[in-house]
Every structure is written in structure tokens, then in C-alpha cells.
Design a protein around this motif. Sequence first.
Motif, PDB file in Angstrom:
ATOM      1  N   ARG A 143       0.824  -1.214   0.000  1.00 30.92           N
ATOM      2  CA  ARG A 143       0.000   0.000   0.000  1.00 30.92           C
ATOM      3  C   ARG A 143       0.853   1.256   0.000  1.00 30.92           C
ATOM      4  NH1 ARG A 143      -4.003  -2.181   4.762  1.00 30.92           N
ATOM      5  NH2 ARG A 143      -5.139  -3.740   3.521  1.00 30.92           N
ATOM      6  N   ASN A 144       2.028   1.165   0.615  1.00 33.91           N
ATOM      7  CA  ASN A 144       2.930   2.320   0.657  1.00 33.91           C
ATOM      8  C   ASN A 144       3.587   2.591  -0.688  1.00 33.91           C
ATOM      9  OD1 ASN A 144       2.466   2.616   3.437  1.00 33.91           O
ATOM     10  ND2 ASN A 144       4.104   1.166   3.944  1.00 33.91           N
ATOM     11  N   TYR A 145       3.415   1.661  -1.639  1.00 37.72           N
ATOM     12  CA  TYR A 145       4.032   1.796  -2.959  1.00 37.72           C
ATOM     13  C   TYR A 145       2.985   1.938  -4.061  1.00 37.72           C
ATOM     14  CZ  TYR A 145       8.229   0.263  -0.501  1.00 37.72           C
ATOM     15  OH  TYR A 145       9.286   0.166   0.379  1.00 37.72           O
ATOM     16  N   GLY A 146       1.787   2.319  -3.678  1.00 39.42           N
ATOM     17  CA  GLY A 146       0.744   2.540  -4.664  1.00 39.42           C
ATOM     18  C   GLY A 146      -0.310   1.456  -4.723  1.00 39.42           C
ATOM     19  N   GLY A 147      -0.104   0.346  -3.994  1.00 36.48           N
ATOM     20  CA  GLY A 147      -1.116  -0.691  -3.910  1.00 36.48           C
ATOM     21  C   GLY A 147      -1.083  -1.756  -4.983  1.00 36.48           C
ATOM     22  N   VAL A 148      -0.211  -1.608  -5.980  1.00 36.90           N
ATOM     23  CA  VAL A 148      -0.097  -2.588  -7.064  1.00 36.90           C
ATOM     24  C   VAL A 148       1.285  -3.229  -7.001  1.00 36.90           C
ATOM     25  CG1 VAL A 148      -0.144  -2.952  -9.563  1.00 36.90           C
ATOM     26  CG2 VAL A 148      -1.660  -1.261  -8.522  1.00 36.90           C
ATOM     27  N   SER A 149       1.319  -4.565  -7.096  1.00 37.44           N
ATOM     28  CA  SER A 149       2.600  -5.276  -7.047  1.00 37.44           C
ATOM     29  C   SER A 149       3.613  -4.635  -7.997  1.00 37.44           C
ATOM     30  CB  SER A 149       2.407  -6.750  -7.431  1.00 37.44           C
ATOM     31  OG  SER A 149       3.669  -7.385  -7.615  1.00 37.44           O
ATOM     32  N   LEU A 150       4.793  -4.401  -7.499  1.00 37.27           N
ATOM     33  CA  LEU A 150       5.833  -3.802  -8.334  1.00 37.27           C
ATOM     34  C   LEU A 150       6.269  -4.750  -9.443  1.00 37.27           C
ATOM     35  CD1 LEU A 150       7.934  -2.151  -5.480  1.00 37.27           C
ATOM     36  CD2 LEU A 150       6.281  -1.052  -6.995  1.00 37.27           C
ATOM     37  N   HIS A 151       6.054  -6.052  -9.236  1.00 39.26           N
ATOM     38  CA  HIS A 151       6.376  -7.033 -10.266  1.00 39.26           C
ATOM     39  C   HIS A 151       5.331  -7.057 -11.376  1.00 39.26           C
ATOM     40  CE1 HIS A 151       9.964  -8.617  -8.584  1.00 39.26           C
ATOM     41  NE2 HIS A 151       9.405  -9.186  -7.532  1.00 39.26           N
TER      42      HIS A 151
END
Length: 246
Positions: free
Chosen positions: A130-138
Amino acid sequence: MVTKRGLLELIFNKDKVTAPQQYPFNIPALKNFSSLKFHPKVTYLSGENGMGKSTLIEAIAVACGFNPEGGSINFNFATRTSHSVLHEYIRIAKAPIRPKDGFFLRGESFFNVATNIEQLDEGPGGKLIRNYGGVSLHEQSHGEAFWSLFMHRFSGNGLYILDEPEAALSPTRQMAMLARMHELIQQDSQFIIATHSPIVMAYPDAVIYELTENGLQKTKYAETENYKVSHQFINNYQNMVKILLA
């Protein structure tokens, strides 16, 4: 004006070095080098491959408590131990007011950071993603994952150490990165960046250290080798290509 927050200076303890001909002490950046003063807003490390930018910025990050492979202070994973011992020979002078946030970005190992986030999210508690936008970075492109980091994870009053952030960013996104940096700097954040990109390196209120075979020296933006080569190529690309392909 005296800086009251962030990193102030790096001091290289040369007297502790017993094998100056061995890596990492034989890298060009450490020739005739004893200290480096950080700009309260942005400090750049520029230079050709092999001059020691990544080695030096890695040592700064590790000396500040960051995981060698990247992430925030709280990341402690390790996929392969490859960082040098340089951090053991430097001292970082810090201002009285410490940053409340921080992140060390290594372009080459950001995949490992994204993987560790997913592993941590498998356990109990809230979702770290959630701290990174909520979408898996992969599940994003490399560039979109970087951009999610800049837009969602970075906040005000932070220390952000970035090693070649342009690696996954288009020229347009590199320009947008400058704008995002400016927003965060106005909120008392500090950036230390190793880069080859004349765009990323163009923040006006900054200090640039260029690393060459002769060591490290403070350099003006338009006098850096990366700027001069890029400027020459773009403004005379047809003749440059003819020379290169002759």
C-alpha cells in the motif's frame, strides 16, 4: 546558513586502510580524497563507468544504516553479499535534526526489493505494498515500478540515496522526476544521486562531484563529461554517427 537537518559531510578515514592497492581502496574516486560535503538539497555523483560512483554511494547508504541491496532502513534481506567494505572506513557527519523517512534505491537490485515486499506481505499484518501505490511492483514495468516508488513511497523530511535512477526511466519521466524531487525538497527532503543522466543531474540548486581517473572534484553542470558528450551528440548527431560507424 548552517544546515540543521540531513547529512553534512563524508569523512574518509584513510589512516585505517592497510591495503590501499586492493578494492575498493584502489578505485579512482578515492584518489586524493579525504572528505565530501553534502548539499542540503541535492548532491550528485557523476562520471564514467568504473570510476567508483556506485561503490561510493553504496558505502554512504550502508554507513547510514540502509540495506546494501536497497530499501528503507527496515529492510534487512540479502540475496547475494556483494557490497564492499568501504562503509567501514568512512564516517558520516549528520545534522541535529534527523530525517523521518529514507530509502536507498539501486537500479540493479530493485527487483529484489520488490520480491521482498511481496514476501513480507505474505505474513500477518497490513499490506506493505500500500505504501508503494497498492499494485505489485512485479506487475508493473520496470519504469512504472520506479515511478510508483517516487510518487507513493517517498515523502517529505526524507533522505533518498539513489544509484542510477534513470536506468528504468524515459527522458520524459526523468524530467518528471526532477519535478517530484523539487516537491520533496520543498518538504525538507535531501537527495544523494549517482547518475549518468544530464536530465536527472540538472536540478539547479545542487552540487555535482565528478569522478575521474584523477579522483573526485566539484564540477559545474555544463562542464561535466556526461553533459558535454550528450550535448555534442544531440546537436551534431549525424556527423557523430558517421564517425562512430566509419
